[in-house]
Scaffold this motif. Sequence first.
Motif, PDB file in Angstrom:
ATOM      1  N   LEU A 141      41.716  14.058 108.316  1.00 41.19           N
ATOM      2  CA  LEU A 141      42.505  14.411 109.494  1.00 41.19           C
ATOM      3  C   LEU A 141      41.681  14.247 110.763  1.00 41.19           C
ATOM      4  N   ARG A 142      42.373  14.088 111.873  1.00 37.74           N
ATOM      5  CA  ARG A 142      41.715  14.011 113.164  1.00 37.74           C
ATOM      6  C   ARG A 142      41.113  15.373 113.508  1.00 37.74           C
ATOM      7  N   ASP A 143      40.189  15.356 114.462  1.00 37.00           N
ATOM      8  CA  ASP A 143      39.545  16.597 114.875  1.00 37.00           C
ATOM      9  C   ASP A 143      40.197  17.184 116.124  1.00 37.00           C
ATOM     10  N   ASP A 144      41.405  16.721 116.417  1.00 31.89           N
ATOM     11  CA  ASP A 144      42.133  17.265 117.568  1.00 31.89           C
ATOM     12  C   ASP A 144      43.617  17.412 117.211  1.00 31.89           C
ATOM     13  N   LEU A 145      43.869  18.211 116.182  1.00 26.24           N
ATOM     14  CA  LEU A 145      45.230  18.401 115.690  1.00 26.24           C
ATOM     15  C   LEU A 145      46.060  19.228 116.662  1.00 26.24           C
ATOM     16  N   ARG A 146      47.351  18.918 116.740  1.00 21.60           N
ATOM     17  CA  ARG A 146      48.280  19.754 117.489  1.00 21.60           C
ATOM     18  C   ARG A 146      48.632  20.987 116.657  1.00 21.60           C
ATOM     19  N   ARG A 147      49.393  21.891 117.254  1.00 22.89           N
ATOM     20  CA  ARG A 147      49.631  23.187 116.628  1.00 22.89           C
ATOM     21  C   ARG A 147      50.312  23.082 115.259  1.00 22.89           C
ATOM     22  N   ALA A 148      51.407  22.332 115.169  1.00 20.53           N
ATOM     23  CA  ALA A 148      52.165  22.268 113.909  1.00 20.53           C
ATOM     24  C   ALA A 148      51.334  21.703 112.760  1.00 20.53           C
ATOM     25  N   PRO A 149      50.682  20.524 112.920  1.00 20.19           N
ATOM     26  CA  PRO A 149      49.856  20.029 111.815  1.00 20.19           C
ATOM     27  C   PRO A 149      48.632  20.903 111.549  1.00 20.19           C
ATOM     28  N   PHE A 150      48.163  21.606 112.590  1.00 23.14           N
ATOM     29  CA  PHE A 150      47.025  22.507 112.404  1.00 23.14           C
ATOM     30  C   PHE A 150      47.413  23.672 111.496  1.00 23.14           C
ATOM     31  N   ILE A 151      48.584  24.259 111.741  1.00 24.90           N
ATOM     32  CA  ILE A 151      49.060  25.356 110.891  1.00 24.90           C
ATOM     33  C   ILE A 151      49.350  24.846 109.480  1.00 24.90           C
ATOM     34  N   ALA A 152      49.906  23.627 109.379  1.00 28.92           N
ATOM     35  CA  ALA A 152      50.166  23.041 108.060  1.00 28.92           C
ATOM     36  C   ALA A 152      48.864  22.853 107.288  1.00 28.92           C
ATOM     37  N   LEU A 153      47.814  22.445 108.009  1.00 24.90           N
ATOM     38  CA  LEU A 153      46.499  22.300 107.387  1.00 24.90           C
ATOM     39  C   LEU A 153      46.019  23.632 106.826  1.00 24.90           C
ATOM     40  N   LEU A 154      46.151  24.697 107.617  1.00 29.52           N
ATOM     41  CA  LEU A 154      45.693  26.014 107.192  1.00 29.52           C
ATOM     42  C   LEU A 154      46.488  26.537 106.003  1.00 29.52           C
ATOM     43  N   GLU A 155      47.797  26.307 105.997  1.00 32.64           N
ATOM     44  CA  GLU A 155      48.632  26.744 104.878  1.00 32.64           C
ATOM     45  C   GLU A 155      48.223  26.020 103.590  1.00 32.64           C
ATOM     46  N   SER A 156      48.004  24.718 103.689  1.00 27.23           N
ATOM     47  CA  SER A 156      47.600  23.943 102.516  1.00 27.23           C
ATOM     48  C   SER A 156      46.217  24.364 102.042  1.00 27.23           C
ATOM     49  N   TRP A 157      45.314  24.566 102.996  1.00 26.57           N
ATOM     50  CA  TRP A 157      43.961  25.000 102.635  1.00 26.57           C
ATOM     51  C   TRP A 157      43.978  26.357 101.949  1.00 26.57           C
ATOM     52  N   LEU A 158      44.808  27.284 102.442  1.00 28.64           N
ATOM     53  CA  LEU A 158      44.830  28.625 101.878  1.00 28.64           C
ATOM     54  C   LEU A 158      45.287  28.598 100.419  1.00 28.64           C
ATOM     55  N   GLY A 159      46.215  27.697 100.101  1.00 31.04           N
ATOM     56  CA  GLY A 159      46.623  27.548  98.711  1.00 31.04           C
ATOM     57  C   GLY A 159      45.465  27.151  97.828  1.00 31.04           C
ATOM     58  N   ARG A 160      44.623  26.261  98.319  1.00 30.06           N
ATOM     59  CA  ARG A 160      43.427  25.864  97.576  1.00 30.06           C
ATOM     60  C   ARG A 160      42.430  27.011  97.505  1.00 30.06           C
ATOM     61  N   PHE A 161      42.291  27.737  98.625  1.00 27.83           N
ATOM     62  CA  PHE A 161      41.311  28.824  98.661  1.00 27.83           C
ATOM     63  C   PHE A 161      41.674  29.923  97.675  1.00 27.83           C
ATOM     64  N   PHE A 162      42.977  30.167  97.474  1.00 29.31           N
ATOM     65  CA  PHE A 162      43.421  31.206  96.549  1.00 29.31           C
ATOM     66  C   PHE A 162      43.124  30.855  95.102  1.00 29.31           C
ATOM     67  N   SER A 163      42.998  29.569  94.803  1.00 29.27           N
ATOM     68  CA  SER A 163      42.741  29.154  93.426  1.00 29.27           C
ATOM     69  C   SER A 163      41.333  29.581  93.022  1.00 29.27           C
ATOM     70  N   PRO A 164      41.154  30.218  91.840  1.00 25.84           N
ATOM     71  CA  PRO A 164      39.824  30.654  91.414  1.00 25.84           C
ATOM     72  C   PRO A 164      38.804  29.524  91.412  1.00 25.84           C
ATOM     73  N   SER A 165      39.243  28.313  91.069  1.00 24.37           N
ATOM     74  CA  SER A 165      38.334  27.168  91.016  1.00 24.37           C
ATOM     75  C   SER A 165      38.189  26.492  92.372  1.00 24.37           C
ATOM     76  N   GLY A 166      39.039  26.909  93.331  1.00 26.86           N
ATOM     77  CA  GLY A 166      39.023  26.260  94.627  1.00 26.86           C
ATOM     78  C   GLY A 166      39.726  24.925  94.623  1.00 26.86           C
ATOM     79  N   GLU A 167      40.447  24.636  93.544  1.00 23.11           N
ATOM     80  CA  GLU A 167      41.107  23.339  93.422  1.00 23.11           C
ATOM     81  C   GLU A 167      42.599  23.508  93.137  1.00 23.11           C
ATOM     82  N   ILE A 168      43.383  22.576  93.627  1.00 21.91           N
ATOM     83  CA  ILE A 168      44.794  22.431  93.278  1.00 21.91           C
ATOM     84  C   ILE A 168      44.917  21.077  92.593  1.00 21.91           C
ATOM     85  N   PRO A 169      45.723  20.932  91.539  1.00 19.54           N
ATOM     86  CA  PRO A 169      45.850  19.629  90.883  1.00 19.54           C
ATOM     87  C   PRO A 169      46.041  18.514  91.905  1.00 19.54           C
TER      88      PRO A 169
END
Length: 296
Positions: free
Chosen positions: A42-70
């Motif tokens: 991703l770019r290093d200058d995301l707008r608000r909507a894709p930035f929040i989408a990034l955080l939501e997707s990342w949090l799903g990975r972070f919640f995984s005990p292995s830190g991975e999603i298939p």
Amino acid sequence: RGETAREDFSIEDGVAMILMIEHLVADSVHWSVNRFHSRQRLRDDLRRAPFIALLESWLGRFFSPSGEIPRRNENDRHLFWTMVRGMPALKGLISGTVKSLENFRDSDVRRSSDAFAGKRVMQRAFSVEDAQSVGLDVVKGLSSFWQSECQEVTQKLAKFDTGNTGRVPISKFYQVALAGDWRFSESLAYLEQQGALDNSSSWQGPRVIIANYIQSSSNCIVTKEHYSICCRSSCEGYWTALEEAIGAPSATPEAILSLVGDLLSAESDGEAVLSATLRAQLRSIADVSTGKVWLH
């Protein structure tokens, strides 16, 4: 280790431990966000909507005990929301934290002469460093957020505790799972391993100890190598009040009973009544320890 293990811990030791845990949490969040951001290219200058989408997707990975999603679901943040029943409050936690960052940057740029920083604020652009900052604040807020879920679990099980024993028959426990709840599916072996299974009564059969079940690792929202985010013990508030009132490592049974009665009475309309059995148990503990009960 060694001789140090025989020594008591000081206040300084406790502070050092807290700081070390905070450092471990920050390091794990920053590394996780940076790795996820790099993989998404991703770019290093995301707008608000894709930035929040990034955080939501990342949090799903972070919640995984292995830190991975298939991998086939790596870009599908809807998988995560399905896993946690689409809780809108969690999305609100993310968007609210982003809003706090925006407010801070708005006030900060008014005091700054940095033209580049001002441009980023005007464009509402977010960097990977912003993602790391928001991610850490979100993770720090998860404990309070998750507590409401823990209280809901407690209330569901308490409905089946008709004898006010703090225990639920195993059949009732699994009945909730059969009704469609994704929780309450742990095996008997796991419940016993976690100290949440009471097999003391052949007449009543196996029963789940509600307080111990709530504290089990299956109710942790995040599990990492060095720390976990789990349900807080409902007894912590009482312990804190007792420690502050007593101001010593031990106290007489009468002092403890009086304080506990005051605490319980403050939460109810009438005077709290402690059973004779509980009073006798506390006094029996004091009888084998020089007439006082050690708090820890």
